[in-house]
Design a protein around this motif. Structure first.
Motif, PDB file in Angstrom:
ATOM      1  N   UNK A 149      16.571  62.913  -3.992  1.00  0.00           N
ATOM      2  CA  UNK A 149      17.733  63.713  -3.175  1.00  0.00           C
ATOM      3  C   UNK A 149      18.014  62.768  -2.158  1.00  0.00           C
ATOM      4  N   UNK A 150      17.445  62.852  -1.692  1.00  0.00           N
ATOM      5  CA  UNK A 150      17.054  61.767  -0.651  1.00  0.00           C
ATOM      6  C   UNK A 150      17.565  60.799   0.305  1.00  0.00           C
ATOM      7  N   UNK A 151      16.654  59.417  -1.119  1.00  0.00           N
ATOM      8  CA  UNK A 151      17.470  58.323  -1.940  1.00  0.00           C
ATOM      9  C   UNK A 151      18.970  58.148  -2.132  1.00  0.00           C
ATOM     10  N   UNK A 152      19.001  58.604  -2.388  1.00  0.00           N
ATOM     11  CA  UNK A 152      20.239  58.939  -3.810  1.00  0.00           C
ATOM     12  C   UNK A 152      20.780  59.046  -2.654  1.00  0.00           C
ATOM     13  N   UNK A 153      20.907  60.557  -1.225  1.00  0.00           N
ATOM     14  CA  UNK A 153      22.059  60.807  -0.643  1.00  0.00           C
ATOM     15  C   UNK A 153      21.903  59.393   0.251  1.00  0.00           C
ATOM     16  N   UNK A 154      20.961  58.983   0.526  1.00  0.00           N
ATOM     17  CA  UNK A 154      20.932  57.745   1.798  1.00  0.00           C
ATOM     18  C   UNK A 154      21.857  56.965   1.301  1.00  0.00           C
ATOM     19  N   UNK A 155      21.578  56.381  -0.410  1.00  0.00           N
ATOM     20  CA  UNK A 155      22.282  54.968  -0.798  1.00  0.00           C
ATOM     21  C   UNK A 155      23.968  55.390  -0.520  1.00  0.00           C
ATOM     22  N   UNK A 156      24.328  56.719  -1.183  1.00  0.00           N
ATOM     23  CA  UNK A 156      25.706  57.229  -1.649  1.00  0.00           C
ATOM     24  C   UNK A 156      26.507  57.131   0.493  1.00  0.00           C
ATOM     25  N   UNK A 157      24.987  56.915   1.217  1.00  0.00           N
ATOM     26  CA  UNK A 157      25.675  56.918   2.409  1.00  0.00           C
ATOM     27  C   UNK A 157      26.675  55.864   3.196  1.00  0.00           C
ATOM     28  N   UNK A 158      26.496  54.552   2.173  1.00  0.00           N
ATOM     29  CA  UNK A 158      26.979  53.521   2.063  1.00  0.00           C
ATOM     30  C   UNK A 158      27.294  52.926   1.320  1.00  0.00           C
ATOM     31  N   UNK A 159      27.815  53.725   0.179  1.00  0.00           N
ATOM     32  CA  UNK A 159      27.408  52.946  -1.032  1.00  0.00           C
ATOM     33  C   UNK A 159      27.862  54.260  -1.891  1.00  0.00           C
ATOM     34  N   UNK A 160      29.141  55.038  -1.950  1.00  0.00           N
ATOM     35  CA  UNK A 160      29.377  56.211  -2.615  1.00  0.00           C
ATOM     36  C   UNK A 160      29.834  56.247  -3.983  1.00  0.00           C
ATOM     37  N   UNK A 161      29.511  54.655  -4.917  1.00  0.00           N
ATOM     38  CA  UNK A 161      29.642  54.618  -6.122  1.00  0.00           C
ATOM     39  C   UNK A 161      28.019  54.004  -6.410  1.00  0.00           C
ATOM     40  N   UNK A 162      27.225  54.764  -6.059  1.00  0.00           N
ATOM     41  CA  UNK A 162      25.834  54.199  -6.300  1.00  0.00           C
ATOM     42  C   UNK A 162      24.971  55.458  -7.248  1.00  0.00           C
ATOM     43  N   UNK A 163      25.021  55.117  -8.971  1.00  0.00           N
ATOM     44  CA  UNK A 163      23.915  55.913  -9.135  1.00  0.00           C
ATOM     45  C   UNK A 163      22.331  55.589  -9.378  1.00  0.00           C
ATOM     46  N   UNK A 164      21.564  56.793  -9.314  1.00  0.00           N
ATOM     47  CA  UNK A 164      20.580  56.431  -9.888  1.00  0.00           C
ATOM     48  C   UNK A 164      19.718  57.550 -11.017  1.00  0.00           C
ATOM     49  N   UNK A 165      18.457  56.091 -12.158  1.00  0.00           N
ATOM     50  CA  UNK A 165      18.212  56.218 -12.901  1.00  0.00           C
ATOM     51  C   UNK A 165      17.301  56.887 -12.985  1.00  0.00           C
ATOM     52  N   UNK A 166      16.838  58.038 -13.043  1.00  0.00           N
ATOM     53  CA  UNK A 166      15.449  58.700 -13.158  1.00  0.00           C
ATOM     54  C   UNK A 166      14.356  58.564 -14.188  1.00  0.00           C
ATOM     55  N   UNK A 167      13.399  57.982 -13.914  1.00  0.00           N
ATOM     56  CA  UNK A 167      12.365  57.843 -15.283  1.00  0.00           C
ATOM     57  C   UNK A 167      10.932  58.956 -14.694  1.00  0.00           C
ATOM     58  N   UNK A 168      10.170  59.710 -15.635  1.00  0.00           N
ATOM     59  CA  UNK A 168       9.611  60.692 -15.623  1.00  0.00           C
ATOM     60  C   UNK A 168       8.367  60.120 -16.139  1.00  0.00           C
ATOM     61  N   UNK A 169       7.374  59.858 -15.206  1.00  0.00           N
ATOM     62  CA  UNK A 169       6.148  59.711 -16.297  1.00  0.00           C
ATOM     63  C   UNK A 169       4.974  60.493 -16.623  1.00  0.00           C
ATOM     64  N   UNK A 170       4.765  62.051 -15.810  1.00  0.00           N
ATOM     65  CA  UNK A 170       4.086  62.845 -15.641  1.00  0.00           C
ATOM     66  C   UNK A 170       2.689  62.838 -15.911  1.00  0.00           C
ATOM     67  N   UNK A 171       2.568  61.744 -14.628  1.00  0.00           N
ATOM     68  CA  UNK A 171       1.112  60.904 -13.980  1.00  0.00           C
ATOM     69  C   UNK A 171       1.525  60.007 -13.097  1.00  0.00           C
ATOM     70  N   UNK A 172       0.043  60.378 -11.884  1.00  0.00           N
ATOM     71  CA  UNK A 172       0.532  60.198 -10.530  1.00  0.00           C
ATOM     72  C   UNK A 172       0.229  58.269 -10.539  1.00  0.00           C
ATOM     73  N   UNK A 173      -0.991  58.334 -11.372  1.00  0.00           N
ATOM     74  CA  UNK A 173      -1.697  56.967 -11.743  1.00  0.00           C
ATOM     75  C   UNK A 173      -1.664  56.358 -12.924  1.00  0.00           C
ATOM     76  N   UNK A 174      -0.907  55.223 -13.315  1.00  0.00           N
ATOM     77  CA  UNK A 174      -0.986  54.542 -14.489  1.00  0.00           C
ATOM     78  C   UNK A 174       0.051  52.733 -14.782  1.00  0.00           C
ATOM     79  N   UNK A 175      -0.829  52.253 -13.821  1.00  0.00           N
ATOM     80  CA  UNK A 175      -0.020  50.842 -13.388  1.00  0.00           C
ATOM     81  C   UNK A 175       0.734  50.778 -14.815  1.00  0.00           C
ATOM     82  N   UNK A 176       0.400  50.450 -16.195  1.00  0.00           N
ATOM     83  CA  UNK A 176       0.769  50.682 -16.661  1.00  0.00           C
ATOM     84  C   UNK A 176       2.372  50.890 -17.337  1.00  0.00           C
ATOM     85  N   UNK A 177       2.047  51.873 -17.395  1.00  0.00           N
ATOM     86  CA  UNK A 177       3.409  52.490 -17.502  1.00  0.00           C
ATOM     87  C   UNK A 177       3.652  52.384 -16.593  1.00  0.00           C
ATOM     88  N   UNK A 178       3.601  52.680 -15.625  1.00  0.00           N
ATOM     89  CA  UNK A 178       4.615  52.436 -14.042  1.00  0.00           C
ATOM     90  C   UNK A 178       5.485  50.708 -14.742  1.00  0.00           C
TER      91      UNK A 178
END
Length: 363
Positions: A173-202
């Protein structure tokens, strides 16, 4: 690095730098044995690397007064309990456990070793011999969002996320708000992994996002795989935990780095002089625990200066990522921050929504 939604209940537990339960000083000239438990392998960059830099800072500052040990790639749960207990049994009088899933094992072992001091990093439950500490990662995320907003041409950013817990939601949310503070059109797409460390999936998640018009990407996972993927695809990326220009010299626009050395050193010194107390800390840019640095070669000087100026404002208390100059809504249209209001620490710690501009829903 933690993965339990009840972390939200941390609200009052580590936002104050007040401590209690003073310890007795160690015997004169006795080296303080300090143990560190790492949730992933120790690599050149990443979450574990930053904590190991903290360990090295303790050694550099305190020299022969301390002797440090670390155990890497320790899974949360029974393995962590076993390793923490082993360190305590072998005479380590201060043990740092930097992963949220280590909180309960730390508390359990602490009951068995009341003369050992424990530091539960990203935990929220304290005990007479267990202190907690965490950093306001979201502050760096907002600043990185400003850089991403200035650098994107597609107006679409990607975000590879571990778990849908408050800490991760704060960052998205902070990243998106920061982006949109200078680029109101900005969109953020999220991929959830449900793991902290899996280089291949990342890596796979990053590649998927790049195929969806994403030209700048951020992540909240444990490796540098997202950065390497961005480098290979000629995209832009925000380093996290560490400065990652070494593996992504062309991709990195900036890095949100975690600075644990000063805190770890203060806590070790406190054990040495008998002033260690249980309690909690939640520090950010102002306290020097979070920093944006490592601008890439593609980032114009004006953008670098803008981001650094905003970092200075944040340190001075003039900028808060979750202050609403206009009403802020979540991505389902509900008002989550009223105009002129700033979220309290408790509201930040219990965050369970995605801000307008983020595509998708919570898993």
């Amino acid at each position: 690095m933690y993965k339990n939604l009840v972390a939200a209940l941390a609200a009052a537990c580590f936002i104050s730098p007040v401590f209690s339960q003073t310890a007795a000083p160690l015997a004169a000239k006795e080296p303080l044995k300090i143990g560190f438990v790492y949730v992933a392998p120790l690599l050149d960059t990443g979450w574990v690397r930053q904590h190991d830099e903290g360990r090295r800072a303790v050694e550099a500052a305190l020299g022969a007064k301390v002797k440090t040990t670390y155990v890497e790639n320790v899974a949360e749960g029974p393995d962590a309990e076993r390793v923490i207990r082993d360190l305590a049994a072998k005479g380590h009088k201060l043990i740092f456990t930097p992963s949220f899933g280590y909180m309960e094992p730390t508390l359990k072992v602490a009951q068995e070793f009341p003369d050992v001091k424990f530091e539960s990093i990203t935990g929220y439950k304290t005990a007479p011999n267990v202190a907690v500490a965490n950093a306001r990662y979201y502050e760096g995320r907002y600043l990185a969002g400003i850089a991403a907003g200035r650098m994107t041409t597609s107006h679409v950013a990607g975000y590879v996320a571990g778990f849908a817990i408050p800490e991760v939601l704060q960052g998205i949310n902070a990243f998106t708000l920061g982006m949109r503070s200078v680029d109101p059109k900005a969109e953020v797409k999220v991929v959830w992994l449900n793991t902290w460390f899996d280089p291949s999936r990342e890596r796979d998640a990053a590649m998927t996002l790049f195929n969806q018009n994403v030209d700048v990407i951020a992540f909240h996972t444990g490796s540098s795989a997202v950065m390497v993927a961005a480098q290979e695809r000629g995209k832009l990326a925000v380093g996290y935990h560490s400065d990652m220009r070494k593996m992504a010299p062309d991709a990195q626009i900036v890095a949100v780095t975690h600075q644990w050395g000063p805190y770890y050193t203060r806590r070790a010194q406190a054990v040495l002089n008998g002033s260690w107390k249980s309690g909690g800390v939640w520090g950010g840019v102002r306290e020097g625990m979070i920093k944006v640095e490592g601008f890439g070669s593609k980032v114009p000087k004006a953008v670098q200066q803008e981001v650094l100026a905003r970092q200075k404002d944040m340190a001075a208390g003039k900028l808060h990522p979750f202050y609403a100059s206009q009403a802020v809504r979540d991505n389902e249209g509900q008002e989550v921050i009223a105009k002129g209001q700033t979220l309290t620490d408790e509201q930040i710690l219990t965050m369970n929504w995605l801000v307008q501009g983020v595509q998708g829903k919570l898993p």
